[in-house]
Design a protein around this motif. Structure first.
Motif, mmCIF file in Angstrom:
data_model
loop_
_atom_site.group_PDB
_atom_site.id
_atom_site.type_symbol
_atom_site.label_atom_id
_atom_site.label_comp_id
_atom_site.label_asym_id
_atom_site.label_seq_id
_atom_site.Cartn_x
_atom_site.Cartn_y
_atom_site.Cartn_z
ATOM 1 N N ALA A 82 -14.587 49.159 -23.716
ATOM 2 C CA ALA A 82 -15.281 48.314 -22.743
ATOM 3 C C ALA A 82 -16.019 47.177 -23.446
ATOM 4 C CB ALA A 82 -16.253 49.172 -21.925
ATOM 5 N N GLU A 83 -16.662 47.502 -24.577
ATOM 6 C CA GLU A 83 -17.371 46.471 -25.341
ATOM 7 C C GLU A 83 -16.386 45.467 -25.940
ATOM 8 O OE1 GLU A 83 -20.328 46.076 -29.246
ATOM 9 O OE2 GLU A 83 -19.568 48.037 -28.608
ATOM 10 N N ALA A 84 -15.236 45.976 -26.405
ATOM 11 C CA ALA A 84 -14.255 45.088 -27.016
ATOM 12 C C ALA A 84 -13.689 44.102 -26.012
ATOM 13 C CB ALA A 84 -13.130 45.908 -27.637
ATOM 14 N N LEU A 85 -13.512 44.547 -24.755
ATOM 15 C CA LEU A 85 -12.926 43.671 -23.750
ATOM 16 C C LEU A 85 -13.927 42.676 -23.187
ATOM 17 C CD1 LEU A 85 -10.723 46.288 -21.853
ATOM 18 C CD2 LEU A 85 -9.960 44.507 -23.439
ATOM 19 N N ALA A 86 -15.164 42.755 -23.649
ATOM 20 C CA ALA A 86 -16.197 41.852 -23.150
ATOM 21 C C ALA A 86 -16.150 40.486 -23.836
ATOM 22 C CB ALA A 86 -17.587 42.485 -23.330
ATOM 23 N N SER A 87 -15.578 40.387 -25.066
ATOM 24 C CA SER A 87 -15.526 39.101 -25.783
ATOM 25 C C SER A 87 -14.305 39.080 -26.704
ATOM 26 C CB SER A 87 -16.801 38.868 -26.595
ATOM 27 O OG SER A 87 -16.888 39.806 -27.663
ATOM 28 N N ASP A 88 -13.831 37.860 -26.966
ATOM 29 C CA ASP A 88 -12.684 37.711 -27.858
ATOM 30 C C ASP A 88 -13.006 38.175 -29.272
ATOM 31 O OD1 ASP A 88 -11.280 36.687 -25.772
ATOM 32 O OD2 ASP A 88 -11.423 34.577 -26.407
ATOM 33 N N ALA A 89 -14.196 37.852 -29.759
ATOM 34 C CA ALA A 89 -14.559 38.193 -31.137
ATOM 35 C C ALA A 89 -14.584 39.704 -31.331
ATOM 36 C CB ALA A 89 -15.912 37.597 -31.485
ATOM 37 N N ARG A 90 -15.218 40.438 -30.357
ATOM 38 C CA ARG A 90 -15.285 41.893 -30.484
ATOM 39 C C ARG A 90 -13.903 42.513 -30.326
ATOM 40 N NH1 ARG A 90 -16.814 46.003 -33.136
ATOM 41 N NH2 ARG A 90 -17.251 47.893 -31.902
ATOM 42 N N PHE A 91 -13.074 41.959 -29.425
ATOM 43 C CA PHE A 91 -11.727 42.491 -29.258
ATOM 44 C C PHE A 91 -10.924 42.323 -30.546
ATOM 45 C CE2 PHE A 91 -7.238 42.082 -28.229
ATOM 46 C CZ PHE A 91 -7.030 43.205 -27.444
ATOM 47 N N ASP A 92 -11.038 41.170 -31.171
ATOM 48 C CA ASP A 92 -10.295 40.934 -32.415
ATOM 49 C C ASP A 92 -10.721 41.910 -33.503
ATOM 50 O OD1 ASP A 92 -8.990 38.952 -31.144
ATOM 51 O OD2 ASP A 92 -9.832 37.287 -32.307
ATOM 52 N N GLN A 93 -12.018 42.227 -33.574
ATOM 53 C CA GLN A 93 -12.486 43.177 -34.587
ATOM 54 C C GLN A 93 -11.827 44.544 -34.393
ATOM 55 O OE1 GLN A 93 -16.747 43.335 -34.402
ATOM 56 N NE2 GLN A 93 -17.033 41.278 -35.280
ATOM 57 N N VAL A 94 -11.818 45.020 -33.143
ATOM 58 C CA VAL A 94 -11.222 46.335 -32.877
ATOM 59 C C VAL A 94 -9.713 46.293 -33.122
ATOM 60 C CG1 VAL A 94 -10.799 48.057 -31.076
ATOM 61 C CG2 VAL A 94 -13.031 46.944 -31.233
ATOM 62 N N TYR A 95 -9.071 45.212 -32.690
ATOM 63 C CA TYR A 95 -7.618 45.094 -32.828
ATOM 64 C C TYR A 95 -7.219 45.046 -34.304
ATOM 65 C CZ TYR A 95 -2.893 43.544 -31.579
ATOM 66 O OH TYR A 95 -1.537 43.457 -31.400
ATOM 67 N N VAL A 96 -7.905 44.216 -35.087
ATOM 68 C CA VAL A 96 -7.568 44.073 -36.506
ATOM 69 C C VAL A 96 -7.855 45.365 -37.255
ATOM 70 C CG1 VAL A 96 -8.189 42.885 -38.641
ATOM 71 C CG2 VAL A 96 -7.843 41.571 -36.547
ATOM 72 N N ARG A 97 -9.011 46.033 -36.908
ATOM 73 C CA ARG A 97 -9.330 47.277 -37.610
ATOM 74 C C ARG A 97 -8.289 48.349 -37.324
ATOM 75 N NH1 ARG A 97 -14.713 50.122 -35.779
ATOM 76 N NH2 ARG A 97 -13.316 50.614 -34.032
ATOM 77 N N THR A 98 -7.806 48.410 -36.095
ATOM 78 C CA THR A 98 -6.772 49.393 -35.752
ATOM 79 C C THR A 98 -5.495 49.119 -36.546
ATOM 80 O OG1 THR A 98 -7.687 49.580 -33.518
ATOM 81 C CG2 THR A 98 -5.440 50.383 -33.865
ATOM 82 N N CYS A 99 -5.093 47.861 -36.603
ATOM 83 C CA CYS A 99 -3.881 47.508 -37.359
ATOM 84 C C CYS A 99 -4.060 47.790 -38.852
ATOM 85 C CB CYS A 99 -3.535 46.042 -37.140
ATOM 86 S SG CYS A 99 -2.976 45.637 -35.470
ATOM 87 N N GLU A 100 -5.244 47.514 -39.407
ATOM 88 C CA GLU A 100 -5.490 47.763 -40.832
ATOM 89 C C GLU A 100 -5.443 49.244 -41.157
ATOM 90 O OE1 GLU A 100 -9.180 45.835 -41.491
ATOM 91 O OE2 GLU A 100 -8.263 43.893 -42.018
#
Length: 589
Positions: A82-100
């Motif tokens: 829910a927090e990640a979908l609130a902003s592009d910056a937070r979403f990118d952090q979660v997305y990149v960390r998952t891929c890493e």
């Protein structure tokens, strides 16, 4: 992701097989979580438009696109999502960390290709967000620095090239474009054409630089002996899939034998268009003349500010060409006399001015400030300065020292119609006096005169003279160290004694030059005359039987070998295999 966190707490035997199996499971769970993020990010507008279509896992994300198109989804209860979908910056952090995390587990399980694909998607996200530097940091370790690129490497290199171009890193982008063009088999025709145009654009944008490249190769090399100047034809093989406008193509030729030591000639052509495949380029020069055998060291292609260097010869493979002297180059002949050097200059076209350097066998300049030169000539910085020469000229230079005998180098700079040209040649000259005269007083009016041969080749002593009057006719050949003596009457305390002689090699030179000229004329190969004369004379000097030549008055030496100098010259040398030409040993001193 919750499943992966639970797996982290599982305690199992830590053997290699178990670690790999567990790493595979974690990587697959994380890849599934990443696909869920694709769906959520597309639904909520957090993923950039078109990202899924450009990602490396396109075939794995089609299901995500279809799910994202569904109008209604369950409410999100996970606070992190829910927090990640609130902003592009937070979403990118979660997305990149998952891929890493997925990347690391793929590496632990030995699935390097899956890890590379996942990292490529991270870089693609940075590119869509225009975070060019972040994308480069991800992509650079993934692309091999050397060797051929595979399909995945080409895709990653294309991504990096986009980032480097956006950041203005033209030099790095040019290197990537070269590698992409060399791997054109993995690109479609439109991409090949695009990178060919980009290569030419970048070549004009980068700073002046030099590259070794695999985009160009050198095929056949041949000399055009019918040209009015020195001309070398080369075939350039271009892997660039479009026509490339080149400002200059040049080849560096280095003397390949002892005929012209330390000599480098550059032949070039301007404003050349290199077509895909093979292009014949005629390289010429009007400024340099030197007959001899040259090694083609390298070929340079200039596009904009870039010089592409193509090595042609190496330690294991060397390519040679033979050059004739330039048709308009003057003929310079040297002849050593007693304490002097006679320079004969025969211009084929009027010469405005000339500076002539002569270096002896020890690379010392023959001319210096103490030389005695005729009026109208002068010596400057070790060079004989000659003004306008329109017809044959002979200059005798008095030498202040006795130069070292052997192979001498002749270098001349001259101007014709205001254009500076250069000439380099070599010859064998014996500066030491071939005959040494000594006199010893036997009595008040009697002298013992001795003439001793100090030359390596036989010398024919004709007569001994006193005050220009013959005192003893000799007319015999002397080998090195041999001498002839005579007793003569002398009036007074001083007497001027001289000796008249001829050298065998002077007669041999005249014979060889005449023999080669006749053979070349008969075969209609006059263009090769001057080169073959020097080759044959050098061979005769090495193999001549001086004693037999003197006794029989004919040239006795080993047959001239058919050298690897091209078909025409081989025909000319084959005509000279018969030895035994008559030599005139009665010529004057």
């Amino acid at each position: 992701m919750n499943v992966v966190e639970i797996c982290e707490g599982v305690q199992l035997a830590q053997d290699d097989a178990t670690v790999r199996v567990l790493a595979v499971a974690k990587a697959e769970f994380l890849a599934s979580a990443r696909r869920q993020l694709d769906v959520l990010g597309t639904m909520c507008g957090r993923l950039p438009a078109g990202y899924l279509k450009r990602s490396n896992t396109r075939e794995l994300t089609q299901d995500s696109e279809s799910k994202a198109s569904e109008p209604n989804l369950e409410p999100i209860s996970n606070p992190v999502l829910a927090e990640a979908l609130a902003s592009d910056a937070r979403f990118d952090q979660v997305y990149v960390r998952t891929c890493e995390q997925a990347t690391q587990y793929y590496l632990d399980s030995g699935r390097k290709r899956f890890a590379q694909v996942m990292q490529g998607d991270i870089a693609q996200l940075h590119i869509c967000r225009e975070r060019w530097a972040n994308a480069i940091r991800v992509l650079r370790p993934l692309i091999p620095e050397t060797g051929d690129l595979n399909v995945m490497d080409v895709h990653l290199a294309e991504q990096q090239a986009v980032c480097e171009r956006r950041l203005g890193h033209t030099t790095t982008c040019l290197l990537l474009v070269q590698r992409l063009i060399s791997s054109a088999r993995f690109l479609d025709s439109s991409a090949q054409s695009s990178y060919a145009n980009m290569l030419e654009e970048l070549a004009h944008e980068v700073p002046v630089s030099q590259y070794s490249t695999v985009l160009f190769r050198v095929g056949d090399i041949a000399v055009d002996y019918d040209s009015a100047s020195i001309a070398v034809n080369i075939h350039v093989q271009s892997d660039v899939p479009a026509a490339l406008d080149v400002q200059r193509v040049e080849a560096v030729l280095v003397a390949g034998d002892n005929d012209a030591q330390q000599l480098e000639i550059v032949v070039d052509a301007h404003n050349v268009t290199l077509e895909p495949g093979s292009t014949r380029v005629a390289l010429t020069t009007d400024s340099v003349s030197c007959a001899g055998r040259f090694e083609v060291q390298s070929v340079h292609i200039f596009v904009g500010n870039v010089e592409f260097r193509i090595p042609v010869s190496n330690a294991n493979y060397r390519r040679f060409v033979r050059l004739n002297a330039h048709p308009a180059a003057p003929i310079i002949e040297l002849r050593a006399c007693a304490n002097s050097l006679v320079v004969n200059i025969q211009p084929l076209v009027p010469i405005d001015s000339m500076r002539l350097w002569v270096h002896d066998a020890q690379s010392q300049s023959v001319f210096d400030d103490q030389c005695m030169v005729p009026e109208g000539y002068r010596v400057e910085d070790g060079a004989l300065v000659v003004e306008a020469v329109e017809s044959s000229a002979s200059v005798e230079i008095g030498l202040a020292r006795n130069p070292a005998s052997g192979s001498i180098t002749v270098y001349a700079e001259y101007t014709v119609d205001g254009d500076l040209r250069m000439l380099l040649d070599t010859d064998d000259i014996e500066f030491a006096m071939p005959v040494v005269l000594t006199a010893r007083k036997l009595s008040t009016h009697t002298l013992l005169v001795r003439a001793q041969c100090s030359a390596l080749a036989p010398v024919r002593v004709l007569e001994l003279c006193m005050c220009d009057v013959s005192i003893e006719p000799v007319a015999r050949f002397l080998q090195y160290g041999e001498s002839v003596t005579t007793v003569c009457e002398a009036e007074g305390d001083k007497a001027a004694i001289s000796v008249r002689f001829t050298m065998l090699m002077d007669a041999v030179r005249m014979c060889v030059y005449e023999l080669v000229a006749k053979a070349a004329s008969a075969l209609k190969l006059d263009a090769h005359t001057r080169y073959v004369q020097r080759v044959v004379l050098a061979h005769v000097r090495r193999t001549i039987d001086a004693q037999a030549t003197v006794c029989e008055s004919r040239l006795v030496c080993e047959p001239v070998p058919t050298l690897m100098c091209g078909r025409d010259v081989s025909r000319l040398l084959s005509a000279l295999l018969v030895v035994g030409a008559h030599i005139n040993l009665d010529s004057g001193p």
